[in-house]
Design an enzyme around this catalytic site. Structure first.
Site, PDB file in Angstrom:
ATOM      1  N   GLY A  52     -45.225 -34.542  13.793  1.00  0.00           N
ATOM      2  CA  GLY A  52     -43.988 -34.147  13.124  1.00  0.00           C
ATOM      3  C   GLY A  52     -43.421 -35.393  12.495  1.00  0.00           C
ATOM      4  CD  GLU A  53     -40.800 -38.583   9.987  1.00  0.00           C
ATOM      5  OE1 GLU A  53     -41.658 -38.105   9.229  1.00  0.00           O
ATOM      6  OE2 GLU A  53     -40.746 -39.799  10.267  1.00  0.00           O
ATOM      7  CB  SER A  54     -42.310 -40.780  15.138  1.00  0.00           C
ATOM      8  OG  SER A  54     -42.145 -41.678  14.062  1.00  0.00           O
ATOM      9  CB  CYS A  85     -49.747 -37.298  14.363  1.00  0.00           C
ATOM     10  SG  CYS A  85     -49.636 -37.910  12.688  1.00  0.00           S
ATOM     11  NE  ARG A 117     -43.130 -43.957  11.230  1.00  0.00           N
ATOM     12  CZ  ARG A 117     -41.986 -43.555  10.696  1.00  0.00           C
ATOM     13  NH1 ARG A 117     -40.877 -44.221  10.908  1.00  0.00           N
ATOM     14  NH2 ARG A 117     -41.948 -42.487   9.944  1.00  0.00           N
ATOM     15  CB  ILE A 146     -51.030 -34.858   8.284  1.00  0.00           C
ATOM     16  CG1 ILE A 146     -52.107 -33.758   8.292  1.00  0.00           C
ATOM     17  CG2 ILE A 146     -49.906 -34.531   7.310  1.00  0.00           C
ATOM     18  CD1 ILE A 146     -51.637 -32.438   8.898  1.00  0.00           C
ATOM     19  NE  ARG A 147     -45.817 -37.041   6.421  1.00  0.00           N
ATOM     20  CZ  ARG A 147     -44.866 -37.145   7.330  1.00  0.00           C
ATOM     21  NH1 ARG A 147     -44.178 -38.263   7.447  1.00  0.00           N
ATOM     22  NH2 ARG A 147     -44.566 -36.135   8.105  1.00  0.00           N
ATOM     23  CG  HIS A 183     -52.138 -33.339  13.237  1.00  0.00           C
ATOM     24  ND1 HIS A 183     -50.876 -33.002  13.690  1.00  0.00           N
ATOM     25  CD2 HIS A 183     -51.965 -34.364  12.376  1.00  0.00           C
ATOM     26  CE1 HIS A 183     -49.985 -33.779  13.124  1.00  0.00           C
ATOM     27  NE2 HIS A 183     -50.609 -34.627  12.312  1.00  0.00           N
ATOM     28  CD  GLU A 185     -51.638 -30.578  16.335  1.00  0.00           C
ATOM     29  OE1 GLU A 185     -52.479 -31.316  16.892  1.00  0.00           O
ATOM     30  OE2 GLU A 185     -50.849 -30.982  15.467  1.00  0.00           O
TER      31      GLU A 185
HETATM   32  N1  GLN Z   1     -45.759 -40.284   9.667  1.00  0.00           N
HETATM   33  C1  GLN Z   1     -45.166 -39.568  10.735  1.00  0.00           C
HETATM   34  C2  GLN Z   1     -44.371 -40.494  11.648  1.00  0.00           C
HETATM   35  O1  GLN Z   1     -44.600 -41.663  11.694  1.00  0.00           O
HETATM   36  C3  GLN Z   1     -46.186 -38.831  11.576  1.00  0.00           C
HETATM   37  C4  GLN Z   1     -46.848 -37.747  10.768  1.00  0.00           C
HETATM   38  C5  GLN Z   1     -47.410 -36.636  11.583  1.00  0.00           C
HETATM   39  O2  GLN Z   1     -47.087 -36.467  12.776  1.00  0.00           O
HETATM   40  N2  GLN Z   1     -48.199 -35.801  10.953  1.00  0.00           N
HETATM   41  O3  GLN Z   1     -43.516 -40.010  12.334  1.00  0.00           O
END
Ligand code: GLN
Length: 204
Positions: A52-54, A85, A117, A146-147, A183, A185
């Protein structure tokens, strides 16, 4: 037996489903709960911190008192944790961002790793790759990035590298903690969720 997924932001439902399938495949009776507050951790053997977004997950965990509670339980070896992630970012002791460098955000800071990150670029630079992860078997694992973050340095010998992608560390384990850049999941391969169940139940 109870397992949980931190359910404040990110891909929660997918992890719950994967854990339920993995438990089923192992014949483990029990349930998977959504963890939103410290009380939800009662009798939970292992939790997943999703992608998600840390920054968002970290701030919400801090606000609801989850950071301290999780830290205590993991250090006392009463709880295992898997971070995927954004979850890997939250587990790290040290982080930097690939673009902006030094960042300050609430972390669990439990694993002796330093993490970059967004190391693999933006959302549109997401990719899939077959990874060798000998710990879970000889056939490769389809990993979705993903990112994604990467593990830049291992800060303690007790951290075991489980997988690398083009020379970069993307999966590590330290005692009762498992952290993945990608990921699992979002695939239907339950091997890493099963490996985590084994860690949480003292079988791995
Ligand atoms: N770039 C996001 C972060 O640093 C992580 C991306 C993800 O969980 N898919 O929070």
């Amino acid at each position: 037996m109870k397992f949980g997924v931190i359910a404040l932001q990110g891909d929660v439902r997918e992890h719950i489903e994967m854990l339920e399938i993995a438990m089923d495949e192992f014949g483990i009776e029990g349930e998977v709960v959504k963890v939103k507050k410290p009380e939800d951790l009662e009798n939970v053997k292992g939790i997943i911190i999703p992608g998600g977004e840390s920054t968002v997950i970290g701030r919400l965990c801090e606000k609801f008192g989850l950071l301290n509670k999780i830290r205590d339980l993991v250090v006392r070896n009463e709880l295992a944790v898997m971070g995927t992630c954004a979850g890997l970012v939250l587990l790290a002791k040290k982080i930097v961002d690939a673009r902006v460098g030094e960042v300050s955000q609430p972390l669990l800071g439990l694993m002796d790793i330093s993490v970059v990150r967004n190391a693999f670029g933006r959302q549109r630079e997401s990719f899939e790759v077959d990874l060798e992860i000998p710990e879970i078997g000889s056939s490769p694992f389809r990993a979705i990035f993903i990112r994604a973050p990467l593990v830049k340095d291992i800060l303690n010998d007790s951290v075991k590298v489980l997988a690398k992608f083009s020379g970069k560390i993307v999966a590590v384990r330290q005692k009762n903690m498992l952290a993945l850049s990608f990921h699992p999941e979002l695939t239907n391969d339950t091997r890493l969720h099963k490996y985590f169940l084994n860690i949480a139940t003292g079988k791995a």
